[in-house]
Design an enzyme around this catalytic site. Structure first.
Site, PDB file in Angstrom:
ATOM      1  CG  HIS A   1     -68.846   6.401 -15.814  1.00  0.00           C
ATOM      2  ND1 HIS A   1     -68.584   5.253 -15.096  1.00  0.00           N
ATOM      3  CD2 HIS A   1     -70.193   6.480 -15.869  1.00  0.00           C
ATOM      4  CE1 HIS A   1     -69.720   4.668 -14.751  1.00  0.00           C
ATOM      5  NE2 HIS A   1     -70.710   5.408 -15.215  1.00  0.00           N
TER       6      HIS A   1
ATOM      7  CD  GLU B   1     -65.202   3.602 -17.211  1.00  0.00           C
ATOM      8  OE1 GLU B   1     -64.094   3.038 -17.156  1.00  0.00           O
ATOM      9  OE2 GLU B   1     -65.708   4.235 -16.250  1.00  0.00           O
TER      10      GLU B   1
ATOM     11  CG  HIS C   1     -62.975   1.408  -9.054  1.00  0.00           C
ATOM     12  ND1 HIS C   1     -63.951   2.147  -9.688  1.00  0.00           N
ATOM     13  CD2 HIS C   1     -63.088   1.710  -7.733  1.00  0.00           C
ATOM     14  CE1 HIS C   1     -64.642   2.838  -8.799  1.00  0.00           C
ATOM     15  NE2 HIS C   1     -64.133   2.602  -7.614  1.00  0.00           N
TER      16      HIS C   1
END
Length: 276
Positions: free
Chosen positions: A63, A94, A220
């Site tokens: 990310h 991401e 997450h």
């Protein structure tokens, strides 16, 4: 059998429960975060990814944020080059397509480097961590051209979404191939009285997605304690992306034992129920 990925974003139907194991994609952001505290390239993000793949992980996730607080642009290109040696594994990037994400899609495609999935996340530039999903009533029009751009380059698109069953139709309508269910609410509730209620919300959302042939990912704050229970309760999860807890475990156990531990959690979730 460990689930393998395919590069065609159109060929990912959500699997019925019990027919295909969930794939593990390791997010190596936190390795980069530690590395960035010195100028010595220690620990190596590339080596971490390689060790995780050698241990059986089916994908690598990054990310990259605009401020490069952890993953840097060079990391993205070096990891993509590494993934050429792992053709049965996936590279997932991401990020917010309204910030710095789409130039990676453009550049990797232009360089002939692999990119299998983009996960669109509605982060602001200074946001500490991802903390909510897209509101497609407001965001669909903004996302549509970026989804089309990724698809034109053979890249699958997953939208980071809260566990709201009614939102799955909108994700499908805007052209998403998958959703990534934001699982922090489950992680917070895992040891408390609200766990079953929260799990039910995720299960309902996953069933709503599967019913319209929308793939389901999750991520997450999943960890070795809560992962198997989540996968047992939530049908059709194709992939989990795990970074913070996995890297923290690897500090104690090493990458090989840690990845194998997470794969064991997945195996446990898919093991046939035993009767006494």
């Amino acid at each position: 059998m460990i689930a393998l990925f395919h590069s065609d974003h159109r060929s990912h139907p959500a699997h019925p429960p019990g027919t295909q194991k969930t794939a593990l994609s390791v997010n190596v952001n936190k390795v980069a975060l530690l590395r960035n505290t010195r100028n010595l390239d220690i620990p190596s993000v590339l080596r971490a990814a390689e060790l995780c793949l050698q241990a059986g992980a089916q994908g690598i996730t990054v990310h990259p944020r605009p401020d490069e607080r952890h993953i840097r642009a060079d990391d993205v290109y070096e990891l993509a080059a590494l993934m050429k040696d792992w053709p049965h594994c996936e590279f997932n990037i991401e990020g917010n397509p309204l910030q710095n994400l789409m130039h990676f899609v453009r550049d990797l495609s232009a360089r002939g480097l692999p990119l299998h999935q983009c996960t669109f996340v509605p982060d602001t530039e200074d946001q500490f961590t991802s903390d909510h999903g897209w509101n497609l009533a407001h965001d669909a029009e903004l996302l549509q051209p970026h989804i089309d751009y990724a698809h034109a380059r053979g890249v699958r698109v997953s939208l980071f979404m809260d566990p709201v069953p009614e939102a799955m139709e909108a994700a499908k309508a805007v052209g998403a191939d998958r959703v990534e269910l934001y699982t922090e609410s489950y992680a917070r509730a895992w040891s408390g009285a609200e766990k079953n209620k929260v799990l039910s919300q995720f299960a309902q959302t996953a069933r709503a997605a599967v019913a319209i042939n929308l793939g389901v990912n999750a991520g997450h704050d999943l960890n070795r304690d809560n992962l198997a229970e989540f996968l047992r309760a939530v049908p059709g999860v194709l992939e989990v992306s795990i970074g913070h807890a996995l890297v923290a475990d690897a500090l104690e156990l090493g990458y090989d034992a840690t990845v194998k531990g997470y794969l064991n959690c997945i195996n446990e979730a898919f093991a046939p129920a035993t009767t006494v």
